[in-house]
Every structure is written in C-alpha cells, then in structure tokens.
Design an enzyme around this catalytic site. Structure first.
Site, PDB file in Angstrom:
ATOM      1  N   ARG A 148      46.263  10.971  37.233  1.00 29.31           N
ATOM      2  CA  ARG A 148      45.408  10.556  38.367  1.00 29.31           C
ATOM      3  C   ARG A 148      45.954   9.297  39.043  1.00 29.31           C
ATOM      4  NH1 ARG A 148      44.710  14.572  36.808  1.00 29.31           N
ATOM      5  NH2 ARG A 148      42.938  15.528  35.811  1.00 29.31           N
ATOM      6  N   SER A 198      34.510  13.897  38.061  1.00 31.37           N
ATOM      7  CA  SER A 198      34.582  12.871  37.016  1.00 31.37           C
ATOM      8  C   SER A 198      34.669  11.490  37.656  1.00 31.37           C
ATOM      9  CB  SER A 198      35.811  13.097  36.142  1.00 31.37           C
ATOM     10  OG  SER A 198      35.649  14.303  35.428  1.00 31.37           O
ATOM     11  N   GLU A 219      37.820   6.714  38.439  1.00 36.90           N
ATOM     12  CA  GLU A 219      38.793   7.605  39.089  1.00 36.90           C
ATOM     13  C   GLU A 219      38.425   7.693  40.575  1.00 36.90           C
ATOM     14  OE1 GLU A 219      39.362  11.388  37.029  1.00 36.90           O
ATOM     15  OE2 GLU A 219      39.476  12.400  38.967  1.00 36.90           O
TER      16      GLU A 219
HETATM   17  C1  LIG Z   1      32.600  19.104  41.439  1.00 40.12           C
HETATM   18  C2  LIG Z   1      33.912  18.348  41.421  1.00 40.12           C
HETATM   19  C3  LIG Z   1      34.880  18.671  40.493  1.00 40.12           C
HETATM   20  C4  LIG Z   1      36.105  17.986  40.471  1.00 40.12           C
HETATM   21  N1  LIG Z   1      37.037  18.333  39.546  1.00 40.12           N
HETATM   22  C5  LIG Z   1      38.228  17.705  39.533  1.00 40.12           C
HETATM   23  C6  LIG Z   1      39.233  18.064  38.582  1.00 40.12           C
HETATM   24  O1  LIG Z   1      39.071  18.967  37.783  1.00 40.12           O
HETATM   25  N2  LIG Z   1      40.396  17.387  38.600  1.00 40.12           N
HETATM   26  C7  LIG Z   1      40.618  16.383  39.487  1.00 40.12           C
HETATM   27  O2  LIG Z   1      41.723  15.804  39.451  1.00 40.12           O
HETATM   28  N3  LIG Z   1      39.678  16.016  40.380  1.00 40.12           N
HETATM   29  C8  LIG Z   1      38.503  16.639  40.439  1.00 40.12           C
HETATM   30  N4  LIG Z   1      37.546  16.266  41.345  1.00 40.12           N
HETATM   31  C9  LIG Z   1      37.807  15.118  42.245  1.00 40.12           C
HETATM   32  C10 LIG Z   1      38.413  15.481  43.592  1.00 40.12           C
HETATM   33  O3  LIG Z   1      38.121  16.807  43.971  1.00 40.12           O
HETATM   34  C11 LIG Z   1      39.930  15.269  43.592  1.00 40.12           C
HETATM   35  O4  LIG Z   1      40.265  13.923  43.329  1.00 40.12           O
HETATM   36  C12 LIG Z   1      40.567  15.679  44.920  1.00 40.12           C
HETATM   37  O5  LIG Z   1      41.953  15.535  44.804  1.00 40.12           O
HETATM   38  C13 LIG Z   1      40.101  14.821  46.092  1.00 40.12           C
HETATM   39  O6  LIG Z   1      40.526  15.464  47.288  1.00 40.12           O
HETATM   40  P1  LIG Z   1      39.786  15.157  48.657  1.00 40.12           P
HETATM   41  O7  LIG Z   1      40.491  15.897  49.721  1.00 40.12           O
HETATM   42  O8  LIG Z   1      38.345  15.412  48.535  1.00 40.12           O
HETATM   43  O9  LIG Z   1      40.075  13.600  48.785  1.00 40.12           O
HETATM   44  P2  LIG Z   1      39.094  12.462  49.315  1.00 40.12           P
HETATM   45  O10 LIG Z   1      37.933  12.335  48.390  1.00 40.12           O
HETATM   46  O11 LIG Z   1      38.804  12.709  50.752  1.00 40.12           O
HETATM   47  O12 LIG Z   1      40.016  11.198  49.136  1.00 40.12           O
HETATM   48  C14 LIG Z   1      40.337  10.731  47.841  1.00 40.12           C
HETATM   49  C15 LIG Z   1      41.437   9.646  47.971  1.00 40.12           C
HETATM   50  O13 LIG Z   1      42.605  10.268  48.479  1.00 40.12           O
HETATM   51  C16 LIG Z   1      43.004   9.647  49.703  1.00 40.12           C
HETATM   52  N5  LIG Z   1      43.508  10.690  50.594  1.00 40.12           N
HETATM   53  C17 LIG Z   1      42.849  11.788  51.035  1.00 40.12           C
HETATM   54  N6  LIG Z   1      43.646  12.514  51.829  1.00 40.12           N
HETATM   55  C18 LIG Z   1      44.836  11.833  51.903  1.00 40.12           C
HETATM   56  C19 LIG Z   1      46.059  12.068  52.578  1.00 40.12           C
HETATM   57  N7  LIG Z   1      46.238  13.139  53.361  1.00 40.12           N
HETATM   58  N8  LIG Z   1      47.065  11.175  52.417  1.00 40.12           N
HETATM   59  C20 LIG Z   1      46.892  10.082  51.638  1.00 40.12           C
HETATM   60  N9  LIG Z   1      45.754   9.797  50.973  1.00 40.12           N
HETATM   61  C21 LIG Z   1      44.733  10.680  51.112  1.00 40.12           C
HETATM   62  C22 LIG Z   1      41.734   9.000  50.253  1.00 40.12           C
HETATM   63  O14 LIG Z   1      42.055   7.928  51.129  1.00 40.12           O
HETATM   64  C23 LIG Z   1      41.067   8.552  48.970  1.00 40.12           C
HETATM   65  O15 LIG Z   1      41.629   7.343  48.504  1.00 40.12           O
HETATM   66  C24 LIG Z   1      36.333  16.939  41.399  1.00 40.12           C
HETATM   67  C25 LIG Z   1      35.347  16.625  42.354  1.00 40.12           C
HETATM   68  C26 LIG Z   1      34.148  17.326  42.369  1.00 40.12           C
HETATM   69  C27 LIG Z   1      33.124  16.991  43.418  1.00 40.12           C
END
Ligand SMILES: Cc1cc2nc3c(=O)[nH]c(=O)nc-3n(C[C@H](O)[C@H](O)[C@H](O)COP(=O)(O)OP(=O)(O)OC[C@H]3O[C@@H](n4cnc5c(N)ncnc54)[C@H](O)[C@@H]3O)c2cc1C
Length: 305
Positions: free
Chosen positions: A175, A226, A296
C-alpha cells in the site's frame, strides 16, 4: 456562478465540466466530508492537458478516482480536484498488453482481462477504485497487487507534459508507492502485462471473490475499505477487535460490527466523526497492545474551527 453550478468551457477550448464548491461527499465512498473549491472532470485526456496548461502554477491539485480510500475534512479542500472517473475511460488491447486509463474501475478491468483470455487481473474485481487510485495506493487483495502486473505507466505533470515511466522508477511496497525522483505528477494510464488464461476459470474466480467480499465486509453502509494498514505480521482488524472496539461510535461513525478494520457511516457522519474515531482506535490499540496502527486511507483538506 452559483454554488455547485456546472459550467462548460466551450469558449476557452475546454470540453469538460467544472464545478464550484462541490460537496466531496458526492465523490467519496464514505459519503461524508467538506466541499472542494473546484472540481474539474475532463472530457478526455487531451482536454485534461489543455486544462492543466491553463491552471495557475500554485493551484493545489488533487487527483481523485472513485474516492474509495479518501476523506476530505469538513473545512473542505482549497484547490482543484481532478475527477478521473467517467473521464479517462479508455480500455483496449495494445501489442498484447492491456492499456487502461486512470479512470477505469477495477471491476471493469478484471472483466476486460477475463474476456480477453488473460489471467492475473481477477483480484481487481474486489477493489472499488479506479486504476489511478490503485496505482497510487498499490492496491491489492487475495494475493494480487496492482504493480505486480504493471509494465509501464503514463503520467501527466502539473505543466501538462505526458510521460511514460517504468516500475523501476518507483519505490513500491505494501500500500505504498513513491516516485524515486520528486516530480509533481499523477497517473493517467498504464499498460498491464498479464498471462494467458482460461476465460471461464477467470470468470469463476471473479464470482468467488465477489461472494467472499460481500460475506466479510459491511458493504451496505458507506465505508472506505480497510482504514488501517496491517502492521508487519499482524492483522489490524484482529487487533481492533481484541481491544473491544467493534461497534464503537463517534457521532455517525462506527467501527463496523462485521469487519473491525472498517469504519462505516451509519448516517450523517461528519469527516470529523470519522477522523476522531480513527484517532481513538489508534490510541486504544497503542495503549492496549503497544502497536501503532497507520491509516491506509488518505485524509486531506481543512479542519473546521
Ligand atoms: C468496500 C471497499 C473495499 C476495499 N477493498 C480494498 C482491497 O481489498 N484492497 C485495497 O488495496 N484497497 C481496498 N479498498 C480501498 C480502495 O478501493 C483502494 O485504495 C483504491 O485503490 C482507491 O482507488 P480510488 O480510485 O477510489 O482512489 P481515491 O480514493 O479517489 O484516491 C485514493 C488516493 O489515490 C490518489 N489518486 C487517485 N487517483 C490518482 C491518480 N490518477 N494519480 C495519482 N494519484 C491518484 C488520491 O489523490 C488519493 O490520495 C477498498 C475500499 C472499499 C470502499
């Protein structure tokens, strides 16, 4: 311009949508938090380039995907949010690799790979984020990690320059992803290298992973997955549960009864409720076990006074 009024910039050559004072609760999975001064959802990559070249150099910028790992404090974000979802959506095969843009959701990516007889992308189905967010977080589950399938990435600098980078240019861990050489940029796409696979087996694996998720996670209530990283050799959820914190509430935020490493919005939670509960969990776990839990989830923006 009125609050939250959408403006189309046809005149200045922009084709995307600019929102002012936009509640970020609409764009994050916790459904809580403050407003962003500006939110720009580009029409496509070319439009994003034009937008960035017009943006003042000192304007704070935040890339956001599906907001599934993000909390914007109640005092809001003073700057511009770039909304990738629904904007950077290209997904295709290119010379045996998958090329996907940053706004492509994980589930779509997993199914696209399976439909192209490729294996190794099934785990993406369980992550409700975009490829950009998954690259930024090195998201992973069930033994798979985003960067393990990345051949190269496409990034855009603040100044609007498009660059390709290899994984060797990053420090990549659990992560955790940072560019070795500092540069103000964000992900706009990636080429993924996957193995040949059996489409039916991959589809079956996707189905099984989805079922596992809904059995173990409180998906009916807004959450951000998480909240804490697992400490070395430990599980954050087990530590939180052992400290008797399941069900602990502050305002509308609650440590999930179903999965102790999830904080759910039971209705009307403020970002402060969620952040305070995160703090309380950290203090309690530290006092009772001596272990420091590190969030995280990403928390940005201003606190209310
Ligand atoms: C129900 C649920 C289950 C989940 N399960 C997992 C799991 O199993 N494993 C896991 O690792 N995570 C999990 N997550 C967390 C999350 O889905 C991940 O961290 C995912 O990668 C976030 O993607 P996002 O597009 O929603 O990012 P965002 O929440 O929109 O952004 C997260 C971070 O990434 C940055 N970011 C976003 N897009 C970009 C880009 N294009 N360039 C640079 N930085 C960027 C943002 O600025 C921020 O700092 C879960 C979340 C939920 C709600």
């Amino acid at each position: 311009m009125n609050m939250s009024e959408a403006t189309h910039f046809d005149i200045s050559g922009l084709r995307g949508e600019l929102l002012h004072d936009e509640p970020m609760s609409r764009h994050v999975s916790w459904r809580a938090g403050g407003v962003a001064q500006r939110v720009y959802q580009p029409a496509d990559l070319a439009d994003l380039l034009v937008f960035l070249r017009q943006l003042p150099a000192d304007e704070p910028l935040l890339a956001v995907g599906l907001g599934s790992n993000l909390l914007v404090r109640d005092g809001g974000y003073c700057g511009t949010v770039l909304l990738m979802v629904g904007a950077l959506t290209e997904l295709r095969m290119e010379d045996g690799l998958i090329y996907a843009q940053a706004g492509v959701p994980g589930a779509k990516l997993a199914r696209f790979a399976a439909n192209n007889n490729l294996c190794g992308a099934e785990f993406f189905v369980g992550i409700p984020g975009t490829l950009g967010g998954m690259l930024a977080m090195n998201a992973g589950c069930y033994g798979g990690e985003t960067w393990s399938v990345v051949q190269r990435v496409q990034v855009l600098t603040r100044g609007g320059e498009l660059i390709e980078r290899t994984p060797q240019e990053y420090d990549i861990g659990y992560r955790h992803v940072t560019l070795k050489q500092h540069s103000d940029e964000f992900f706009v796409g990636a080429w993924l290298k996957l193995g040949q696979g059996d489409v039916e087996a991959a589809k079956q694996e996707i189905k099984v992973l989805m079922e596992k998720r809904s059995a173990s996670q409180p998906l009916q209530m807004p959450n951000a997955g998480s909240v804490f990283r697992n400490p070395q050799g430990e599980h954050a959820a087990k530590l939180i549960e052992a400290c008797g914190l399941k069900g602990r509430r502050i305002g509308g935020a609650q440590v999930s009864e179903k999965h102790a490493n999830f904080i759910v919005n039971t209705g009307g939670a403020t970002a402060a409720d969620i952040e305070n509960l995160i703090g309380e969990v950290q203090v309690t776990v530290q006092q009772q076990t001596g272990i420091n839990l590190h969030p995280e989830v990403k928390i940005v923006g201003e606190k209310t006074t």
